[in-house]
Design a protein around this motif. Structure first.
Motif, mmCIF file in Angstrom:
data_model
loop_
_atom_site.group_PDB
_atom_site.id
_atom_site.type_symbol
_atom_site.label_atom_id
_atom_site.label_comp_id
_atom_site.label_asym_id
_atom_site.label_seq_id
_atom_site.Cartn_x
_atom_site.Cartn_y
_atom_site.Cartn_z
ATOM 1 N N LEU A 68 0.780 -1.229 0.000
ATOM 2 C CA LEU A 68 0.000 0.000 0.000
ATOM 3 C C LEU A 68 0.814 1.283 0.000
ATOM 4 O O LEU A 68 0.399 2.284 -0.550
ATOM 5 C CB LEU A 68 -0.924 0.022 1.225
ATOM 6 N N LEU A 97 -4.611 4.774 6.933
ATOM 7 C CA LEU A 97 -4.787 3.418 6.401
ATOM 8 C C LEU A 97 -5.366 2.489 7.464
ATOM 9 O O LEU A 97 -6.232 1.661 7.177
ATOM 10 C CB LEU A 97 -3.456 2.864 5.892
ATOM 11 N N SER A 101 -8.920 0.032 7.596
ATOM 12 C CA SER A 101 -8.494 -1.366 7.437
ATOM 13 C C SER A 101 -9.641 -2.289 7.023
ATOM 14 O O SER A 101 -9.444 -3.190 6.209
ATOM 15 C CB SER A 101 -7.807 -1.883 8.697
ATOM 16 N N LEU A 104 -10.087 -1.861 3.395
ATOM 17 C CA LEU A 104 -8.955 -2.434 2.669
ATOM 18 C C LEU A 104 -9.073 -3.953 2.587
ATOM 19 O O LEU A 104 -8.802 -4.551 1.544
ATOM 20 C CB LEU A 104 -7.638 -2.033 3.333
#
Length: 129
Positions: A68, A97, A101, A104
């Motif tokens: 990432l 980020l 999560s 993601l």
């Protein structure tokens, strides 16, 4: 990142180590050292819980779509022999980020479940054009 692997041409091509690549998409996997975040700080330890009792570092192979963020060396301050500190900007990116999560994980799941090239993926199955 310690190693980069690319698949050589052809259906039965072998994965081979390379020193660089002009595109992350050309990489088949990356060998990385795992650092674990110490809550409440911008510090990351090279001895995560999974290997702490053994006093060893942890390494993993990751796919390009799991990679990432590249952290420039100038953003990292080495603390002793087993931890690093991130500068504020990079740490804020990490926190952003981390907050996302769940999204993601969902994105990676959907990416892995996508259909064949030109075919219908999981979101389009049964849809009419």
């Amino acid at each position: 990142v310690f190693t980069l692997y690319m698949k050589t041409g052809g259906k039965n091509g072998k994965h081979t180590a390379v020193t660089d690549s002009s595109s992350i998409g050309a990489i088949s996997s990356l060998g990385v050292q795992v650092f674990e975040h110490r809550e409440g700080t911008s510090e990351f330890t090279s001895h995560p819980r999974a290997t702490k009792l053994l006093g060893t570092c942890q390494f993993a192979f990751v796919f390009p779509f799991e990679f990432l963020l590249r952290i420039p060396w100038k953003s990292v301050a080495v603390q002793g022999c087993s931890s690093v500190l991130l500068d504020n900007l990079t740490f804020q990116r990490f926190l952003a980020l981390k907050r996302e999560s769940a999204n993601l994980v969902l994105a990676v799941t959907l990416f892995k479940a996508r259909g064949p090239k030109g075919g219908k993926g999981p979101d389009t199955e049964g849809d009419e054009d």
